[in-house]
Design a protein around this motif. Structure first.
Motif, PDB file in Angstrom:
ATOM      1  N   GLU A  13       0.816  -1.214   0.000  1.00 36.93           N
ATOM      2  CA  GLU A  13       0.000   0.000   0.000  1.00 36.93           C
ATOM      3  C   GLU A  13       0.850   1.264   0.000  1.00 36.93           C
ATOM      4  OE1 GLU A  13      -2.452  -0.400   3.396  1.00 36.93           O
ATOM      5  OE2 GLU A  13      -3.528  -2.158   2.645  1.00 36.93           O
ATOM      6  N   LYS A  14       1.840   1.306   0.875  1.00 37.80           N
ATOM      7  CA  LYS A  14       2.642   2.536   1.017  1.00 37.80           C
ATOM      8  C   LYS A  14       4.016   2.367   0.370  1.00 37.80           C
ATOM      9  CE  LYS A  14      -0.526   4.681   3.393  1.00 37.80           C
ATOM     10  NZ  LYS A  14      -1.203   5.858   2.856  1.00 37.80           N
ATOM     11  N   GLU A  15       4.893   1.637   1.086  1.00 38.33           N
ATOM     12  CA  GLU A  15       6.261   1.432   0.594  1.00 38.33           C
ATOM     13  C   GLU A  15       6.304   0.335  -0.473  1.00 38.33           C
ATOM     14  OE1 GLU A  15       9.674   2.183   3.605  1.00 38.33           O
ATOM     15  OE2 GLU A  15       8.118   1.094   4.697  1.00 38.33           O
ATOM     16  N   ARG A  16       7.229   0.494  -1.402  1.00 39.97           N
ATOM     17  CA  ARG A  16       7.471  -0.554  -2.412  1.00 39.97           C
ATOM     18  C   ARG A  16       8.978  -0.689  -2.549  1.00 39.97           C
ATOM     19  NH1 ARG A  16       8.635  -1.375  -7.767  1.00 39.97           N
ATOM     20  NH2 ARG A  16       7.461  -3.028  -8.845  1.00 39.97           N
ATOM     21  N   ILE A  17       9.525  -1.744  -1.953  1.00 44.93           N
ATOM     22  CA  ILE A  17      10.973  -1.928  -1.908  1.00 44.93           C
ATOM     23  C   ILE A  17      11.372  -3.043  -2.869  1.00 44.93           C
ATOM     24  CG2 ILE A  17      12.932  -2.516  -0.433  1.00 44.93           C
ATOM     25  CD1 ILE A  17      11.316  -1.389   1.922  1.00 44.93           C
ATOM     26  N   LEU A  18      12.239  -2.720  -3.813  1.00 45.03           N
ATOM     27  CA  LEU A  18      12.729  -3.701  -4.785  1.00 45.03           C
ATOM     28  C   LEU A  18      14.119  -4.160  -4.356  1.00 45.03           C
ATOM     29  CD1 LEU A  18      12.124  -5.123  -7.498  1.00 45.03           C
ATOM     30  CD2 LEU A  18      13.314  -3.239  -8.628  1.00 45.03           C
ATOM     31  N   PHE A  19      14.236  -5.480  -4.142  1.00 45.59           N
ATOM     32  CA  PHE A  19      15.521  -6.033  -3.709  1.00 45.59           C
ATOM     33  C   PHE A  19      15.644  -7.452  -4.258  1.00 45.59           C
ATOM     34  CE2 PHE A  19      17.963  -8.591  -0.659  1.00 45.59           C
ATOM     35  CZ  PHE A  19      19.173  -7.905  -0.675  1.00 45.59           C
ATOM     36  N   ASP A  20      16.800  -7.729  -4.834  1.00 50.04           N
ATOM     37  CA  ASP A  20      17.071  -9.066  -5.360  1.00 50.04           C
ATOM     38  C   ASP A  20      15.978  -9.514  -6.341  1.00 50.04           C
ATOM     39  OD1 ASP A  20      18.569 -11.331  -5.672  1.00 50.04           O
ATOM     40  OD2 ASP A  20      17.838 -12.327  -3.868  1.00 50.04           O
ATOM     41  N   GLU A  21      15.492  -8.570  -7.143  1.00 52.42           N
ATOM     42  CA  GLU A  21      14.459  -8.806  -8.155  1.00 52.42           C
ATOM     43  C   GLU A  21      13.140  -9.249  -7.524  1.00 52.42           C
ATOM     44  OE1 GLU A  21      15.987 -11.518 -11.034  1.00 52.42           O
ATOM     45  OE2 GLU A  21      17.471 -10.114 -11.803  1.00 52.42           O
ATOM     46  N   ARG A  22      12.933  -8.885  -6.270  1.00 48.67           N
ATOM     47  CA  ARG A  22      11.686  -9.206  -5.581  1.00 48.67           C
ATOM     48  C   ARG A  22      11.150  -7.953  -4.905  1.00 48.67           C
ATOM     49  NH1 ARG A  22      14.793 -13.808  -5.463  1.00 48.67           N
ATOM     50  NH2 ARG A  22      13.671 -15.748  -5.965  1.00 48.67           N
ATOM     51  N   ILE A  23       9.852  -7.913  -4.678  1.00 48.92           N
ATOM     52  CA  ILE A  23       9.200  -6.723  -4.130  1.00 48.92           C
ATOM     53  C   ILE A  23       8.794  -6.994  -2.683  1.00 48.92           C
ATOM     54  CG2 ILE A  23       7.281  -5.120  -4.399  1.00 48.92           C
ATOM     55  CD1 ILE A  23       7.175  -5.983  -7.356  1.00 48.92           C
TER      56      ILE A  23
END
Length: 792
Positions: A13-23
């Protein structure tokens, strides 16, 4: 298209963190993923695609008290050398991947030796090196993984659940006697005039008698106690004719063996008691993992910080606090005892007591009740009542909490009252008639009547039916305390709803802005300032404001308890708080946060409760019930509630816990059968006073007061389905009664005329029992499918 977090599976809903090709939805989920990946535990995600638990963002420093020696000894199961063993209560364990991860903790931390999960009880036992890993650090470690342990007085009291194995032993004896008795009786049934059988039949009959005797006098002992208990209370319950049938069957069998008239019916008697005890075991399968009668120990902290007159602080057990002691209560801590505020400015959230998230300002000299939560700076209190004498715990001493259910006023027992006298009357009339015709036939007729009329099928119908219904309701997150509760729900004609947290979402608010549009520059500054406050309204407003999560330096932060706070952000002074704090006039029936910039009023955010979806449809389906609404809140939403619930009989606002309890009692004085739906401790008295108390729990880790039912909050809008299933179960029991009566009518018509041998009567008894069990199994499955298609 909505996106879901790779770790916890929740919508982003708020944050969207992209790391290691995953959300990921937050840094907490990302961190847990990194930990698992680094330690080669990525199989966690293969076991269950949405298995993760989102880590709590609450302050975990409150676990520091666990390192105090007295408290460490209190909560640990074993500690010697450098090894300690502790059992944590972890309510969020919910699937196989949770178990797999928690039992792999030793791969994540070298100081953990092993860990073991008890899924049914939702507990985690951990063995760890306490010299290199503090207990507080272990608790924080679990919290960071998303499995925050619950540590309270209740969990610290190591009261082990002692399983009553006597019923299982009685069942095992009956099963052994039944199996071996059938084996020993079989040769005589098929032996005919065989010489060998004729020679040894006395031995076989004696062995069967020896097998049946402990079954009659030990395995069936609960039925004797229940029958005697009912007679003492001047009630002929279902166990009275059962006991009569057992003794007649046992006595008739002894007579036949002694007189060499026949082999008796010991094997049939053992078989009957085997099936009846199986039904009793099935009935006792309740949800032992849930606690329905919790008290203050469920949510009070295990330890408090005691302060002496020199200012020295010491962590001690809550049970050791005495009147006159001074204690320190920090931000977000629950106040465990009634006290007088000595130092600090209190900002007390009394939602545990009142059910409403409204903060009360307290000054030195003011009295503060137990159960409130301090929001803001730390407080020093002088204790004026012990923990078990505070206002909060006095609710549990009300007469409503001392009610004792006898369990005698049930459908089965009400039917058995008339059934027993009718059967005894038939036996007396038939016996008298045959006495003047044929004395031998008289004994056969009376024995056949009492054996055929033994209401074993009646005794089995309710346990099996209600046992199936409990399982179906439990699968749909409606956990009933016992089978008696299902009968009580079916009799309900009045439903009382608490407002906040029951028909409204506990953690959601409807927020509306009133004022000229706020510029993006100011909106970012306001959100930065909101982030510095622990106030519930500030937290909700922070989530509500849709803007970037940028953080700017905050200078000259100042908070006035109960009024608001202000600070300098990027060269401008912002004030957030009450109307008076911002030099504005407030409306009495309105909850709002006012905002000013450089003493110039910008606008206000108005908070309204968010009602559960499809609530209006629910009340349309509850037209056969009288509906009442209770609330500790003001009447600001009365018109909205009237529109939502057009069939509501009455609404009462500003209700204290005492008022709610008395309101329920007044309804019962009008001969109404009342079900109360509420959440939180403030509803505890009303829930216990009502005929059926239904505690609403949106969070499996939240406190639920003493109740007959624990219901998931999301299921409130489908309450009618649960009520209909309970009513349907009564119909099924009545239908099984009819089946049982048909067997009895047919059997009795042969028995009274002298055409039925007791052996045939003994065979009909288990046949009727098997028919009833089969019917209840099929019909309850159909009933469950009708209302709960996926989880019947």
């Amino acid at each position: 298209m909505s996106e879901n977090c790779f770790h916890c599976g929740q919508g982003i809903e708020k944050e969207r963190i992209l790391f290691d090709e995953r959300i990921f939805c937050c840094n907490g989920c990302k961190s847990v993923y990194e930990i698992l990946n680094t330690n080669n535990l990525s199989n966690f995600y293969e076991l269950n695609k949405t298995a993760g638990i989102r880590p709590s963002d609450e302050n975990s420093s409150q676990f520091d008290y666990l390192d105090t020696p007295e408290i460490f000894d209190k909560v640990t199961d074993f500690s010697e050398g450098n090894t300690s063993l502790i059992t944590f209560k972890v309510p969020v364990i919910h699937c196989s991947s949770c178990i797999w991860l928690l039992e792999s903790l030793h791969t994540l931390n070298e100081n953990i030796k092993y860990s073991q999960v008890n899924f049914t009880r939702k507990t985690l036992q951990v063995s760890f090196n306490h010299n290199d890993l503090k207990l507080s650090e272990l608790a924080k470690f679990l919290t960071n993984l998303g499995y925050k342990p619950v540590i309270s007085l209740e969990t610290a009291d190591k009261n082990e659940d002692h399983l009553d194995k006597s019923l299982l032993i009685k069942f095992a004896i009956a099963a052994f006697a039944f199996g071996n008795g059938m084996f020993l009786a079989f040769p005589e049934y098929i032996g005919g005039e065989d010489y060998w059988m004729e020679h040894y039949k006395g031995l076989f009959r004696t062995l069967i008698f020896l097998l049946a005797t402990p079954v009659v006098f030990y395995s069936a002992s609960d039925y004797y106690k229940s029958a005697w208990y009912g007679l003492k209370n001047k009630i002929v319950n279902i166990d009275v004719p059962i006991v009569l049938g057992i003794f007649v069957l046992y006595g008739r069998s002894i007579y036949e063996v002694v007189t060499d008239y026949g082999p008796g019916y010991f094997d049939t008697l053992c078989g009957l008691l085997f099936f009846m005890l199986l039904g009793k075991i099935f009935q006792k399968r309740t949800y032992s993992a849930l606690s329905y009668d919790r008290d203050y120990k469920s949510f009070y902290p295990i330890a408090v910080t005691k302060v002496d007159f020199e200012g020295k602080q010491d962590n001690i057990l809550l049970s050791e606090i005495k009147v006159g002691d001074r204690i320190l209560v920090r931000n977000q801590e629950i106040i465990p005892v009634d006290g007088i505020l000595i130092n600090g400015e209190g900002n007390i959230d009394n939602s545990f007591i009142t059910g409403e998230s409204e903060s009360i300002s307290k000054q030195p000299g003011d009295k503060i009740f137990a159960g409130g939560k301090q929001i803001g700076s730390s407080l020093e209190l002088e204790v004026i009542k012990n923990v078990d004498q505070s206002y909060l715990t006095q609710l549990w001493n009300k007469e409503a909490f001392k009610k004792h259910e006898t369990g005698l006023d049930t459908l089965t027992n009400n039917v058995s009252k008339y059934f027993t006298f009718i059967i005894l009357g038939i036996a007396l009339v038939a016996g008298t008639y045959w006495y003047f015709i044929d004395l031998n036939t008289m004994f056969q007729v009376v024995s056949a009547i009492l054996i055929i009329a033994c209401p074993c099928a009646l005794a089995l119908s309710a346990p099996f039916t209600f046992g199936h219904i409990m399982r179906i309701l439990g699968r749909n997150k409606f956990y009933v305390k016992d089978t008696l509760t299902i009968e009580k729900i079916a009799k309900i004609n009045t439903i009382v709803f608490d407002k906040t947290g029951t028909i409204t979402h506990r953690k959601k608010s409807n927020i509306k802005y009133d004022g000229p549009e706020i510029q993006e520059f100011d909106l970012l500054n306001i959100k930065t300032l909101l982030k510095n406050s622990n106030h519930p309204l500030s937290k909700s407003l922070y989530e509500f404001i849709e803007s970037k999560d940028e953080y700017f330096p905050v200078e000259s932060f100042q908070e006035i308890s109960g009024k608001g706070y202000e600070a300098n952000v990027r060269g401008n002074i912002y004030k957030i708080g009450s109307a008076r704090y911002n030099n504005q006039e407030s409306k009495n029936l309105e909850t709002a946060v006012y905002i000013s910039k450089n003493d110039e009023f910008l606008g206000k955010f108005i908070f309204k409760n968010e009602y559960r979806a499809k609530l209006k449809d629910l009340f349309k389906k509850l037209t056969n019930y009288k509906i009442y609404i209770l609330s500790g809140d003001n009447s600001s939403e009365e018109n909205q509630l009237k529109e939502l619930i057009p069939n509501c009989q009455a609404m009462a606002f500003n209700q204290s816990p005492e008022d709610k309890l008395n309101y329920i009692k007044n309804l019962q004085d009008k001969n109404l059968k009342v079900a109360m739906l509420g959440d939180g401790l403030n509803d505890a008295g009303a829930l216990k006073q009502s005929n059926v108390g239904i505690a609403i729990a949106d969070d499996t880790n939240s406190f639920t007061p003493s109740s007959d039912v624990i219901m998931n909050g999301d299921k409130v809008v489908t309450l009618d389905n649960y009520l209909n299933v309970c009513k349907g179960s009564i119909t099924i029991v009545k239908m099984t009664f009819i089946i049982s009566f048909l067997y009895n009518i047919v059997g009795l018509s042969y028995a009274v005329t002298g055409h039925m041998h007791p052996l045939f009567a003994a065979l009909i008894m288990p046949a009727s029992s098997i028919t009833v069990v089969t019917f209840t199994t099929v019909s309850t499955w159909i009933l469950g499918r009708k209302y709960f298609k996926k989880h019947a």
